[in-house]
Design a protein around this motif. Structure first.
Motif, PDB file in Angstrom:
ATOM      1  N   PRO A   1     -10.897  11.189 -19.617  1.00 38.88           N
ATOM      2  CA  PRO A   1     -10.079  11.274 -18.453  1.00 38.88           C
ATOM      3  C   PRO A   1      -9.955  10.052 -17.507  1.00 38.88           C
ATOM      4  O   PRO A   1     -10.935   9.223 -17.598  1.00 38.88           O
ATOM      5  CB  PRO A   1     -10.591  12.537 -17.769  1.00 38.88           C
ATOM      6  CG  PRO A   1     -11.541  13.217 -18.568  1.00 38.88           C
ATOM      7  CD  PRO A   1     -11.910  11.874 -19.531  1.00 38.88           C
ATOM      8  N   LYS A   2      -8.858   9.853 -16.776  1.00 32.64           N
ATOM      9  CA  LYS A   2      -8.540   8.753 -15.901  1.00 32.64           C
ATOM     10  C   LYS A   2      -8.037   9.482 -14.406  1.00 32.64           C
ATOM     11  O   LYS A   2      -7.613  10.356 -14.536  1.00 32.64           O
ATOM     12  CB  LYS A   2      -7.849   7.727 -16.588  1.00 32.64           C
ATOM     13  CG  LYS A   2      -6.375   8.059 -16.680  1.00 32.64           C
ATOM     14  CD  LYS A   2      -5.432   6.974 -16.946  1.00 32.64           C
ATOM     15  CE  LYS A   2      -3.706   7.311 -17.025  1.00 32.64           C
ATOM     16  NZ  LYS A   2      -2.953   6.304 -17.438  1.00 32.64           N
ATOM     17  N   CYS A   3      -8.299   8.464 -13.556  1.00 27.63           N
ATOM     18  CA  CYS A   3      -8.146   8.812 -12.151  1.00 27.63           C
ATOM     19  C   CYS A   3      -6.538   8.281 -12.092  1.00 27.63           C
ATOM     20  O   CYS A   3      -6.343   7.196 -12.178  1.00 27.63           O
ATOM     21  CB  CYS A   3      -8.953   8.085 -11.253  1.00 27.63           C
ATOM     22  SG  CYS A   3      -8.760   8.470  -9.441  1.00 27.63           S
ATOM     23  N   VAL A   4      -5.824   9.390 -11.615  1.00 29.34           N
ATOM     24  CA  VAL A   4      -4.338   9.122 -11.197  1.00 29.34           C
ATOM     25  C   VAL A   4      -4.039   8.961  -9.859  1.00 29.34           C
ATOM     26  O   VAL A   4      -3.110   8.469  -9.410  1.00 29.34           O
ATOM     27  CB  VAL A   4      -3.468  10.013 -12.154  1.00 29.34           C
ATOM     28  CG1 VAL A   4      -3.597   9.740 -13.480  1.00 29.34           C
ATOM     29  CG2 VAL A   4      -3.752  11.303 -11.697  1.00 29.34           C
ATOM     30  N   ILE A  22      -7.827   3.753  -9.145  1.00 28.51           N
ATOM     31  CA  ILE A  22      -6.635   4.313  -9.633  1.00 28.51           C
ATOM     32  C   ILE A  22      -6.517   3.867 -11.090  1.00 28.51           C
ATOM     33  O   ILE A  22      -6.670   2.728 -11.237  1.00 28.51           O
ATOM     34  CB  ILE A  22      -5.297   4.032  -9.189  1.00 28.51           C
ATOM     35  CG1 ILE A  22      -5.429   4.499  -7.536  1.00 28.51           C
ATOM     36  CG2 ILE A  22      -4.182   4.795  -9.766  1.00 28.51           C
ATOM     37  CD1 ILE A  22      -5.675   5.966  -7.445  1.00 28.51           C
ATOM     38  N   ASP A  23      -6.296   4.604 -12.256  1.00 26.80           N
ATOM     39  CA  ASP A  23      -6.290   4.162 -13.549  1.00 26.80           C
ATOM     40  C   ASP A  23      -7.559   3.923 -14.223  1.00 26.80           C
ATOM     41  O   ASP A  23      -7.611   3.508 -15.547  1.00 26.80           O
ATOM     42  CB  ASP A  23      -5.224   2.843 -13.856  1.00 26.80           C
ATOM     43  CG  ASP A  23      -3.725   3.490 -13.434  1.00 26.80           C
ATOM     44  OD1 ASP A  23      -3.395   4.730 -13.680  1.00 26.80           O
ATOM     45  OD2 ASP A  23      -3.185   2.649 -13.025  1.00 26.80           O
ATOM     46  N   ASP A  24      -8.626   4.097 -13.369  1.00 30.37           N
ATOM     47  CA  ASP A  24     -10.004   3.835 -14.040  1.00 30.37           C
ATOM     48  C   ASP A  24     -10.398   5.169 -14.944  1.00 30.37           C
ATOM     49  O   ASP A  24     -10.219   6.364 -14.670  1.00 30.37           O
ATOM     50  CB  ASP A  24     -11.073   3.692 -12.934  1.00 30.37           C
ATOM     51  CG  ASP A  24     -10.926   2.064 -12.587  1.00 30.37           C
ATOM     52  OD1 ASP A  24     -10.264   1.340 -13.222  1.00 30.37           O
ATOM     53  OD2 ASP A  24     -11.538   1.980 -11.333  1.00 30.37           O
ATOM     54  N   LEU A  31      -7.515  13.916 -11.612  1.00 29.68           N
ATOM     55  CA  LEU A  31      -7.701  13.103 -13.066  1.00 29.68           C
ATOM     56  C   LEU A  31      -6.620  13.781 -14.162  1.00 29.68           C
ATOM     57  O   LEU A  31      -6.163  15.159 -13.917  1.00 29.68           O
ATOM     58  CB  LEU A  31      -9.146  13.802 -13.541  1.00 29.68           C
ATOM     59  CG  LEU A  31     -10.291  13.211 -12.595  1.00 29.68           C
ATOM     60  CD1 LEU A  31     -11.531  13.970 -13.076  1.00 29.68           C
ATOM     61  CD2 LEU A  31     -10.557  12.013 -12.441  1.00 29.68           C
ATOM     62  N   LYS A  32      -6.564  13.048 -14.935  1.00 29.71           N
ATOM     63  CA  LYS A  32      -5.560  13.440 -16.084  1.00 29.71           C
ATOM     64  C   LYS A  32      -6.178  13.128 -17.527  1.00 29.71           C
ATOM     65  O   LYS A  32      -6.836  12.087 -17.623  1.00 29.71           O
ATOM     66  CB  LYS A  32      -4.282  12.379 -15.951  1.00 29.71           C
ATOM     67  CG  LYS A  32      -3.236  12.699 -17.075  1.00 29.71           C
ATOM     68  CD  LYS A  32      -1.912  12.113 -16.967  1.00 29.71           C
ATOM     69  CE  LYS A  32      -0.905  12.541 -18.053  1.00 29.71           C
ATOM     70  NZ  LYS A  32       0.379  11.931 -17.936  1.00 29.71           N
ATOM     71  N   TYR A  33      -6.154  14.210 -18.225  1.00 30.15           N
ATOM     72  CA  TYR A  33      -6.543  14.078 -19.867  1.00 30.15           C
ATOM     73  C   TYR A  33      -5.607  14.716 -20.704  1.00 30.15           C
ATOM     74  O   TYR A  33      -5.063  15.798 -20.295  1.00 30.15           O
ATOM     75  CB  TYR A  33      -8.084  14.648 -19.776  1.00 30.15           C
ATOM     76  CG  TYR A  33      -8.636  14.578 -21.209  1.00 30.15           C
ATOM     77  CD1 TYR A  33      -8.967  13.494 -21.836  1.00 30.15           C
ATOM     78  CD2 TYR A  33      -8.676  15.958 -21.888  1.00 30.15           C
ATOM     79  CE1 TYR A  33      -9.294  13.630 -23.069  1.00 30.15           C
ATOM     80  CE2 TYR A  33      -8.972  16.175 -23.150  1.00 30.15           C
ATOM     81  CZ  TYR A  33      -9.515  14.905 -23.628  1.00 30.15           C
ATOM     82  OH  TYR A  33      -9.883  14.886 -25.246  1.00 30.15           O
ATOM     83  N   GLN A  62       0.658  -1.046  -0.019  1.00 28.36           N
ATOM     84  CA  GLN A  62      -0.146  -0.087   0.036  1.00 28.36           C
ATOM     85  C   GLN A  62       0.877   1.160  -0.021  1.00 28.36           C
ATOM     86  O   GLN A  62       0.570   2.358  -0.610  1.00 28.36           O
ATOM     87  CB  GLN A  62      -1.075   0.079   1.267  1.00 28.36           C
ATOM     88  CG  GLN A  62      -2.005  -1.123   1.084  1.00 28.36           C
ATOM     89  CD  GLN A  62      -2.915  -1.081   2.443  1.00 28.36           C
ATOM     90  OE1 GLN A  62      -2.489  -0.425   3.363  1.00 28.36           O
ATOM     91  NE2 GLN A  62      -3.869  -1.875   2.518  1.00 28.36           N
ATOM     92  N   GLU A  63       2.074   1.197   0.909  1.00 27.10           N
ATOM     93  CA  GLU A  63       2.777   2.453   0.810  1.00 27.10           C
ATOM     94  C   GLU A  63       3.626   2.494  -0.635  1.00 27.10           C
ATOM     95  O   GLU A  63       3.604   3.931  -0.859  1.00 27.10           O
ATOM     96  CB  GLU A  63       4.089   2.146   1.808  1.00 27.10           C
ATOM     97  CG  GLU A  63       4.942   3.375   1.937  1.00 27.10           C
ATOM     98  CD  GLU A  63       3.978   4.446   2.677  1.00 27.10           C
ATOM     99  OE1 GLU A  63       4.385   5.908   2.417  1.00 27.10           O
ATOM    100  OE2 GLU A  63       3.173   4.191   3.219  1.00 27.10           O
ATOM    101  N   ARG A  64       3.858   1.654  -1.385  1.00 29.03           N
ATOM    102  CA  ARG A  64       4.715   1.744  -2.547  1.00 29.03           C
ATOM    103  C   ARG A  64       3.635   2.217  -3.584  1.00 29.03           C
ATOM    104  O   ARG A  64       3.684   3.189  -4.600  1.00 29.03           O
ATOM    105  CB  ARG A  64       5.130   0.374  -3.094  1.00 29.03           C
ATOM    106  CG  ARG A  64       6.279  -0.083  -2.322  1.00 29.03           C
ATOM    107  CD  ARG A  64       6.983  -1.162  -3.116  1.00 29.03           C
ATOM    108  NE  ARG A  64       6.321  -2.327  -3.282  1.00 29.03           N
ATOM    109  CZ  ARG A  64       6.351  -3.393  -2.237  1.00 29.03           C
ATOM    110  NH1 ARG A  64       7.237  -3.228  -1.395  1.00 29.03           N
ATOM    111  NH2 ARG A  64       5.737  -4.422  -2.549  1.00 29.03           N
ATOM    112  N   SER A  65       2.373   1.642  -3.386  1.00 30.85           N
ATOM    113  CA  SER A  65       1.159   2.148  -4.238  1.00 30.85           C
ATOM    114  C   SER A  65       1.015   3.820  -4.187  1.00 30.85           C
ATOM    115  O   SER A  65       0.604   4.265  -4.949  1.00 30.85           O
ATOM    116  CB  SER A  65      -0.138   1.538  -4.189  1.00 30.85           C
ATOM    117  OG  SER A  65      -1.165   1.993  -5.088  1.00 30.85           O
TER     118      SER A  65
END
Length: 363
Positions: free
Chosen positions: A288-291, A329-331, A279-281, A251-254
């Motif tokens: 857009p996806k969740c980062v 994340i990444d969705d 979000l990134k786009y 979890q910490e690395r993530s």
């Protein structure tokens, strides 16, 4: 026995599959000697019923030839060697066939009780097997007394059955010595088959009872204490404390990878402080996806990183809560939030580019 009783009482858990497999590998299986004796008795009955007429005739003919021509044999000639080889072949045939049948019965006796075992553990030399003290304990143990009692009971029951079968035939037994040898053989075969059948019926009940007794005793011996169950679970599944630490490290690395993606985000939508979704786009992306996303302290950290890297922060509590619950994340954004996110992305891009445009949800 006093030491074994408390230990057995503490074994309250059924044995695991691993415990049973380990016991099987060591040759520790439920095996009743009475079942083996039943199969051997059955094999003997089959051999007796099938071979006694033929075997008696073959052996009788050979012996009759010897007795009738005893004065004519040349013990130094080749003829005697040929005759002796023929007699030996007959005797070996009479002995070999029963041995094969009994060997097959012995194998079947083991296969019906347990799977095939390939282990040298039971025959491995152990000090406890040659220790006088250990031998004395085994000699006067409860198991030895039970086996002794079973042996006496079996002898008594089988002897009674044989007596009950032979008693009605007592008159025939008295006249058997004066009867024709062929008739004696037939009477002997008939009486022998009766005895075998009666004994088999009795031994069947004894073998069934002994098998269930041995099976139950073996199962109790394989049972485990609560501590043994926990230790085995740790060995198979891993120590829960170690698994917890590994999960925490992952979890910490993530979280670190997630935080590293915040500076490259297009926008951070906040609650304003309880939730934050980055979000990134760009023009090469379909949506857009969740980062990055987080609540409370993590949300504050995302806001701080966004501020440090000039990432726009848009306060939209309903949208922030909805995206936080619906996305990982990444969705990419869900369909039901296309319009709201499009307005936010469009607003941010107009700020950056100074003109209308930006991302629009596809139809």
């Amino acid at each position: 026995m006093s030491d074994e009783a408390p230990e057995q009482e503490s074994k309250t858990e059924d044995p695991s599959q691993k415990k049973l497999e380990d016991a099987h590998k060591k040759g520790d299986v439920a095996k009743s000697q009475e079942v083996t004796a039943w199969f051997m008795l059955l094999g003997s009955a089959i051999v007796f019923a099938a071979m006694s007429p033929w075997g008696g005739e073959e052996l009788g003919a050979s012996l009759r030839l010897i007795l009738l021509n005893a004065d004519q044999f040349d013990v130094e000639g080749a003829g005697f060697g040929s005759f002796f080889n023929g007699l030996a072949f007959t005797v070996v045939g009479l002995v070999l066939a029963p041995l094969v049948v009994l060997m097959i019965c012995g194998v079947l006796a083991n296969l019906v009780q347990h799977r095939p075992v390939w282990s040298f553990e039971p025959v491995t030399p152990k000090f406890s097997k040659v220790s006088p003290l250990a031998g004395f304990k085994r000699l006067f143990s409860m198991e030895a007394l039970v086996n002794f009692g079973k042996g006496l009971a079996k002898i008594g029951v089988v002897g009674t059955v044989v007596f009950m079968v032979c008693w009605p035939e007592r008159d025939r037994l008295d006249t058997m010595m004066t009867a024709d040898p062929v008739a004696i053989l037939m009477d002997f075969q008939e009486l022998g088959v009766k005895i075998f059948i009666a004994v088999l019926i009795v031994v069947t009940a004894i073998a069934a009872a002994d098998f269930f007794y041995v099976r139950q005793k073996w199962w109790k011996r394989q049972m485990m204490t609560v501590q043994e169950t926990k230790e085995e679970y740790k060995q198979q599944e891993g120590d829960p404390h170690v698994k917890g630490k590994l999960r925490q490290m992952r979890q910490e690395r993530s979280r670190k990878r997630m935080m590293a993606a915040v500076p490259d985000a297009t926008v951070v939508i906040t609650n304003p402080t309880h939730f934050a979704v980055a979000l990134k786009y760009d023009k090469d992306m379909a949506a857009p996806k969740c980062v990055a996303k987080g609540a409370d302290a993590v949300a504050l950290r995302i806001r701080a990183l966004a501020t440090e890297n000039d990432v726009p922060i848009v306060e939209n509590p309903p949208l922030a809560r909805a995206l936080f619950a619906a996305m990982d994340i990444d969705d990419t954004i869900p369909n039901e939030h296309f319009k709201a996110v499009a307005e936010v992305i469009g607003f941010v891009m107009r700020l950056k580019q100074g003109k209308a445009g930006g991302w629009r949800p596809s139809a």
